[in-house]
Design a protein around this motif. Structure first.
Motif, mmCIF file in Angstrom:
data_model
loop_
_atom_site.group_PDB
_atom_site.id
_atom_site.type_symbol
_atom_site.label_atom_id
_atom_site.label_comp_id
_atom_site.label_asym_id
_atom_site.label_seq_id
_atom_site.Cartn_x
_atom_site.Cartn_y
_atom_site.Cartn_z
ATOM 1 N N UNK A 40 21.733 -3.481 24.331
ATOM 2 C CA UNK A 40 22.621 -2.498 24.600
ATOM 3 C C UNK A 40 23.250 -2.649 25.626
ATOM 4 N N UNK A 41 22.970 -3.143 26.813
ATOM 5 C CA UNK A 41 23.529 -3.399 27.994
ATOM 6 C C UNK A 41 24.531 -4.559 27.778
ATOM 7 N N UNK A 42 24.173 -5.691 27.090
ATOM 8 C CA UNK A 42 25.405 -6.446 26.669
ATOM 9 C C UNK A 42 26.769 -5.905 25.882
ATOM 10 N N UNK A 43 26.502 -5.151 24.885
ATOM 11 C CA UNK A 43 27.028 -4.400 24.112
ATOM 12 C C UNK A 43 28.226 -3.708 25.037
ATOM 13 N N UNK A 44 27.510 -2.642 25.909
ATOM 14 C CA UNK A 44 28.214 -1.951 26.877
ATOM 15 C C UNK A 44 29.102 -2.613 27.698
ATOM 16 N N UNK A 45 28.776 -3.797 28.308
ATOM 17 C CA UNK A 45 29.690 -4.663 29.233
ATOM 18 C C UNK A 45 30.768 -5.156 28.526
#
Length: 87
Positions: free
Chosen positions: A70-75
């Protein structure tokens, strides 16, 4: 070796390279490009065969160093929005 059709874009690129004086003929331009492709392919192979397995082993040894998807996608999404707004 047969002749190669480059298309208008690359023909213009080769012409500009020749006009710059950096190369004496089209064969030199093509050889330089092939050297870059060869280097790029070798670097990608090293990355896939050496770096990725090493990073995977590190992650398996210490899973808390991983980044949640989720963090990777948000970045990525934030980066895409920034790039889109910069246009």
């Amino acid at each position: 070796m047969p002749n190669v059709a480059l298309g208008k874009h690359y023909e213009e690129f080769v012409k500009k390279q020749l006009e710059s004086g950096r190369y004496s003929n089209a064969s030199e331009v093509v050889r330089a490009a092939l050297r870059l492709l060869e280097d790029s392919d070798a670097a990608r192979e090293r990355w896939l065969n050496e770096e990725i397995p090493g990073r995977y082993d590190q992650l398996m040894a210490d899973p808390k160093i991983g980044i949640p998807s989720e963090t990777v996608r948000a970045r990525f999404e934030a980066k895409r929005r920034t790039a889109t707004n910069a246009r």
